[in-house]
Design a protein around this motif. Structure first.
Motif, PDB file in Angstrom:
ATOM      1  N   SER A 120      18.755 -38.374 -66.649  1.00 31.13           N
ATOM      2  CA  SER A 120      18.226 -39.433 -65.795  1.00 31.13           C
ATOM      3  C   SER A 120      17.329 -40.326 -66.650  1.00 31.13           C
ATOM      4  O   SER A 120      16.515 -39.827 -67.422  1.00 31.13           O
ATOM      5  CB  SER A 120      17.424 -38.832 -64.635  1.00 31.13           C
ATOM      6  OG  SER A 120      16.809 -39.843 -63.866  1.00 31.13           O
ATOM      7  N   LEU A 121      17.499 -41.656 -66.534  1.00 29.04           N
ATOM      8  CA  LEU A 121      16.730 -42.616 -67.324  1.00 29.04           C
ATOM      9  C   LEU A 121      15.976 -43.546 -66.386  1.00 29.04           C
ATOM     10  O   LEU A 121      16.569 -44.102 -65.451  1.00 29.04           O
ATOM     11  CB  LEU A 121      17.648 -43.453 -68.228  1.00 29.04           C
ATOM     12  CG  LEU A 121      18.668 -42.713 -69.092  1.00 29.04           C
ATOM     13  CD1 LEU A 121      19.545 -43.705 -69.832  1.00 29.04           C
ATOM     14  CD2 LEU A 121      17.953 -41.795 -70.084  1.00 29.04           C
ATOM     15  N   ARG A 122      14.688 -43.742 -66.631  1.00 34.29           N
ATOM     16  CA  ARG A 122      13.874 -44.639 -65.798  1.00 34.29           C
ATOM     17  C   ARG A 122      13.441 -45.867 -66.593  1.00 34.29           C
ATOM     18  O   ARG A 122      12.999 -45.750 -67.744  1.00 34.29           O
ATOM     19  CB  ARG A 122      12.625 -43.913 -65.284  1.00 34.29           C
ATOM     20  CG  ARG A 122      12.902 -42.895 -64.181  1.00 34.29           C
ATOM     21  CD  ARG A 122      11.613 -42.235 -63.723  1.00 34.29           C
ATOM     22  NE  ARG A 122      10.632 -43.231 -63.313  1.00 34.29           N
ATOM     23  CZ  ARG A 122       9.320 -43.115 -63.526  1.00 34.29           C
ATOM     24  NH1 ARG A 122       8.844 -42.051 -64.128  1.00 34.29           N
ATOM     25  NH2 ARG A 122       8.488 -44.057 -63.117  1.00 34.29           N
ATOM     26  N   VAL A 165      18.647 -44.633 -63.608  1.00 31.96           N
ATOM     27  CA  VAL A 165      20.091 -44.459 -63.743  1.00 31.96           C
ATOM     28  C   VAL A 165      20.402 -43.028 -64.152  1.00 31.96           C
ATOM     29  O   VAL A 165      19.573 -42.336 -64.740  1.00 31.96           O
ATOM     30  CB  VAL A 165      20.707 -45.450 -64.763  1.00 31.96           C
ATOM     31  CG1 VAL A 165      20.448 -46.886 -64.333  1.00 31.96           C
ATOM     32  CG2 VAL A 165      20.182 -45.198 -66.171  1.00 31.96           C
ATOM     33  N   ARG A 166      21.617 -42.610 -63.809  1.00 29.08           N
ATOM     34  CA  ARG A 166      22.077 -41.260 -64.158  1.00 29.08           C
ATOM     35  C   ARG A 166      23.287 -41.367 -65.066  1.00 29.08           C
ATOM     36  O   ARG A 166      24.098 -42.290 -64.944  1.00 29.08           O
ATOM     37  CB  ARG A 166      22.475 -40.487 -62.891  1.00 29.08           C
ATOM     38  CG  ARG A 166      21.308 -39.710 -62.251  1.00 29.08           C
ATOM     39  CD  ARG A 166      20.277 -40.617 -61.623  1.00 29.08           C
ATOM     40  NE  ARG A 166      19.065 -39.922 -61.240  1.00 29.08           N
ATOM     41  CZ  ARG A 166      18.880 -39.274 -60.096  1.00 29.08           C
ATOM     42  NH1 ARG A 166      19.837 -39.205 -59.204  1.00 29.08           N
ATOM     43  NH2 ARG A 166      17.731 -38.691 -59.836  1.00 29.08           N
ATOM     44  N   GLY A 221      25.865 -43.905 -62.633  1.00 27.77           N
ATOM     45  CA  GLY A 221      25.313 -44.147 -61.305  1.00 27.77           C
ATOM     46  C   GLY A 221      23.822 -44.376 -61.357  1.00 27.77           C
ATOM     47  O   GLY A 221      23.220 -44.514 -62.431  1.00 27.77           O
ATOM     48  N   ILE A 222      23.207 -44.420 -60.189  1.00 25.14           N
ATOM     49  CA  ILE A 222      21.772 -44.666 -60.077  1.00 25.14           C
ATOM     50  C   ILE A 222      21.123 -43.599 -59.212  1.00 25.14           C
ATOM     51  O   ILE A 222      21.798 -42.859 -58.502  1.00 25.14           O
ATOM     52  CB  ILE A 222      21.483 -46.047 -59.452  1.00 25.14           C
ATOM     53  CG1 ILE A 222      22.035 -46.107 -58.018  1.00 25.14           C
ATOM     54  CG2 ILE A 222      22.023 -47.157 -60.308  1.00 25.14           C
ATOM     55  CD1 ILE A 222      21.513 -47.249 -57.205  1.00 25.14           C
ATOM     56  N   MET A 237      28.586 -51.226 -58.502  1.00 24.72           N
ATOM     57  CA  MET A 237      27.409 -50.723 -59.189  1.00 24.72           C
ATOM     58  C   MET A 237      27.697 -50.499 -60.673  1.00 24.72           C
ATOM     59  O   MET A 237      26.877 -50.844 -61.536  1.00 24.72           O
ATOM     60  CB  MET A 237      26.933 -49.422 -58.550  1.00 24.72           C
ATOM     61  CG  MET A 237      25.784 -48.729 -59.297  1.00 24.72           C
ATOM     62  SD  MET A 237      24.339 -49.794 -59.566  1.00 24.72           S
ATOM     63  CE  MET A 237      23.676 -49.839 -57.904  1.00 24.72           C
ATOM     64  N   LEU A 238      28.848 -49.942 -60.999  1.00 27.17           N
ATOM     65  CA  LEU A 238      29.195 -49.725 -62.404  1.00 27.17           C
ATOM     66  C   LEU A 238      29.259 -51.052 -63.157  1.00 27.17           C
ATOM     67  O   LEU A 238      28.788 -51.159 -64.294  1.00 27.17           O
ATOM     68  CB  LEU A 238      30.519 -48.966 -62.514  1.00 27.17           C
ATOM     69  CG  LEU A 238      30.503 -47.511 -62.023  1.00 27.17           C
ATOM     70  CD1 LEU A 238      31.900 -46.922 -62.044  1.00 27.17           C
ATOM     71  CD2 LEU A 238      29.559 -46.662 -62.872  1.00 27.17           C
TER      72      LEU A 238
END
Length: 666
Positions: A120-122, A165-166, A221-222, A237-238
């Protein structure tokens, strides 16, 4: 300085652009020599002007200091797992359930399932601030420093958005081959497969090691609602994520029917060896977000998605022995000891035999040649025997009549397939019970792993969980590989665990049939250990989600003298026996959340999603992932979309965040 500032900003922009073209688009727009020259210029300017180093400068991908350990990260939006299908029948059943729920007017997006490590990225205002592992889905580990070293992860997005995002971090096949070749030259143990190599690389405390491993990512994804970003479907979304600078896997397809899904699977089952990275299946998702919301979630996974797993590889090997172990609840579990063999990229020397009935049904004997596979490419299991290769010395296996740890007679409880030791003083059960007691979701005692527990028992320092709280640093430093710092930290961790809320203690005690959720329900209902210990079965079954079997188990557990003595000792050493959540009145009008089904949607400004969820659950509310006729209340933050619209169409009560906060206890 103005000229220097301007040049540093210019170099940052150029290097981000060139790096994006090279690492994300795989279409270099300048020669490597040009990129290297500009990078050297930026490094020199930053060394001379350290106050002008941007946090997302291309020079900051690899830090110079190794970490002491990884911090825990609570995901604002849980990272749910997917349910699995292993054959065409499973996929058709999934498709049938979707059509029964939402009709035929929908489509799927099919994507390759990357065999790596979920991350997971923030980002805040377009800048990368934190990266974490999936962990248990709710709590992961902060591996930001390692993720910054991956060139395909942008440090700065093309728009100043705040987003989570994931994705999947993976090691390309070429990088994996090179890494193992180097390790072979150095006489080091080889990695079994690219997935293990990627996971091991990202859990290194020194980011320079991760940087040397040539990892990459695909973002899929998110976290949160897509409606917050103005898109209506997963496919959109992609595309949006790619416009921000992320790399997603382009080998995806929109499918209108299950037949098209099956054709896509057939195509990639055959083409799988030609990819530059490993995949272990295909992910199938209902495309439109409004339909995902309508389908909703189970406790562990979305109903609108499924992972098709490629058929497990099967191999044959010799069964050398059958080993028996005693679990925390006294169940005797047989495990096959095998001649080591490669299965799905890893060396397997042990495999599950499940229970006595399976051994008898498949006629599995020591010295047999057996067929091994990994269930879902993860858990090795024995699936059959090659009877034609059976040697004369192979005789039917007989389960013991008495416990291998304490000698007590084994019993089989009516309706169960397992043999069980019911001696509460069984040393094997005690050991497993202590390991469970200190585990992360129970009392969460850092530094008290399996090996340490086994040493403590072997040395006679402990006999039950209460003894843990009497341990002294002077004792602990006598253990193998236990220094003064580790011993001190362990004693402090035990002291800290005393203050846990009651539900953690209840779960840690290992009461049969009482899991995490039930422990929390019981703690909130009774508030104190003493009150729960006096509860009758008929009282317990009146509580929502507490059935007769669980109620009987709870009453029987607390009725035993050994348990009463244990609870008394835990009290004496200072372990908290009360519920620390908010106990609220449920009279009409006293609490607007009790017994209600509530949906959170949109961006919350004053609370995180996890904070809002926790506060509502403490007050007796239940959080749902989608809006339906059963929804009682919707809390709508900024940019709420389809869920808000559906709530309006159904006439469901809607609050904004300010009203939510007004109704929370101050």
């Amino acid at each position: 300085m103005n000229e220097i500032e301007q040049r540093i900003a210019e170099l940052n922009e150029l290097l981000h652009e060139y790096g994006y073209a090279y690492y994300v688009l795989d279409k270099p727009i300048v020669p490597d020599s040009t990129y290297d020259r500009l990078m050297e210029e930026l490094i020199a300017l930053e060394e001379a002007n350290p106050s002008l180093i941007y946090p997302d400068s291309p020079t900051q991908r690899v830090g110079g200091m190794a970490l002491e350990g990884f911090q825990k990260v609570t995901h604002e939006f849980p990272m749910l797992s997917l349910s699995n299908a292993f054959d065409e029948e499973g996929l058709r059943d999934f498709d049938r359930k979707i059509r029964q729920s939402i009709g035929d007017n929908f489509n799927y997006v099919c994507e390759l399932k990357i065999d790596g490590l979920a991350i997971s990225l923030r980002y805040e205002e377009g800048r990368f601030i934190q990266g974490a592992t999936r962990g248990d889905g709710t709590v992961g580990e902060d591996i930001t420093a390692n993720l910054r070293t991956i060139r395909s992860i942008p440090l700065r997005l093309k728009e100043p958005v705040t987003i989570e995002v994931r994705g999947e971090a993976y090691m390309p096949k070429k990088s994996f081959a090179g890494l193992n070749a180097k390790r072979a030259e150095e006489g080091k143990e080889l990695f079994a497969n690219p997935r293990n190599a990627a996971a091991g690389s990202l859990r290194q405390l020194d980011p320079r090691i991760a940087a040397s491993r040539n990892l990459s990512v695909f973002i899929y994804g998110i976290g949160g609602d897509g409606e917050m970003y103005g898109v209506d479907s997963h496919g959109e979304m992609l595309d949006y994520l790619e416009s921000l600078g992320f790399v997603s896997n382009r080998e995806r397809q929109t499918c209108g029917t299950i037949e098209e899904v099956l054709a896509f699977i057939t195509k990639w089952t055959e083409a799988r060896p030609n990819l530059s990275y490993e995949i272990d299946g295909i992910v199938i998702k209902v495309n439109r977000y409004a339909q995902q919301d309508e389908l909703g979630y189970t406790a562990k996974s979305p109903r609108w998605a499924i992972a098709y797993k490629f058929p497990a590889e099967e191999v044959t090997t010799k069964l050398l022995d059958i080993e028996l172990t005693v679990g925390r609840t006294g169940v005797i579990t047989p495990t096959a000891i095998l001649a080591p063999v490669q299965v799905a990229g890893t060396t397997v020397g042990r495999a599950s035999l499940h229970n006595e009935d399976l051994i008898r049904e498949k006629d599995i004997r020591i010295h047999d040649t057996v067929i091994i596979r990994k269930a879902g490419d993860i858990i090795p299991e024995v699936v059959g025997v090659i009877a034609a290769e059976r040697p004369e010395e192979a005789v039917p296996f007989e389960m013991p009549k008495h416990c291998i740890a304490c000698g007590s007679e084994l019993i089989r409880i009516e309706g169960e397939v397992a043999l069980r030791c019911v001696n509460p003083a069984c040393p094997a059960q005690i050991a497993e019970g202590i390991k469970h007691f200190v585990s992360r979701n129970a009392m969460n005692v850092d530094g008290l792993g399996e090996k340490v527990v086994e040493q403590l028992l072997r040395e006679g320092y402990i006999a039950n969980v209460a003894d843990l709280y009497l341990l002294q640093v002077e004792q602990l430093i006598q253990l193998e590989r236990m220094g003064l710092k580790s011993a001190t930290n362990l004693v402090e961790a035990l002291e800290k665990s005393k203050s846990n809320s009651l539900e953690r203690l209840l779960f840690g005690l290992g009461i049969r049939h009482v899991g995490e959720k039930a422990a929390k329900i019981l703690a909130a209902e009774y508030e104190t250990m003493d009150a729960l210990m006096e509860a009758k079965a008929e009282e317990l079954t009146s509580i929502f989600e507490i059935g007769e079997k669980m109620a009987d188990s709870i009453v029987s557990y607390f009725a035993t003298e050994e348990v009463q003595t244990l609870i008394s000792r835990l009290k004496d050493v200072g372990v908290n026996m009360t519920y620390k959540g908010k106990k609220v009145a449920v009279e009409a009008g006293a609490n607007p959340f009790a017994g209600k089904t509530i949906v959170l949607t949109g961006k919350l400004a004053q609370l995180t999603r996890n904070e809002a969820k926790a506060k509502i659950e403490e007050l007796g509310g239940s959080i749902a992932g989608s809006v339906s006729k059963k929804t009682d209340l919707v809390i709508a933050g900024e940019d709420a979309g389809s869920k808000l619209e559906k709530a309006q169409s159904l006439g469901i009560e809607i609050w904004d965040e300010n009203r939510l906060i007004e109704n929370l206890p101050q």
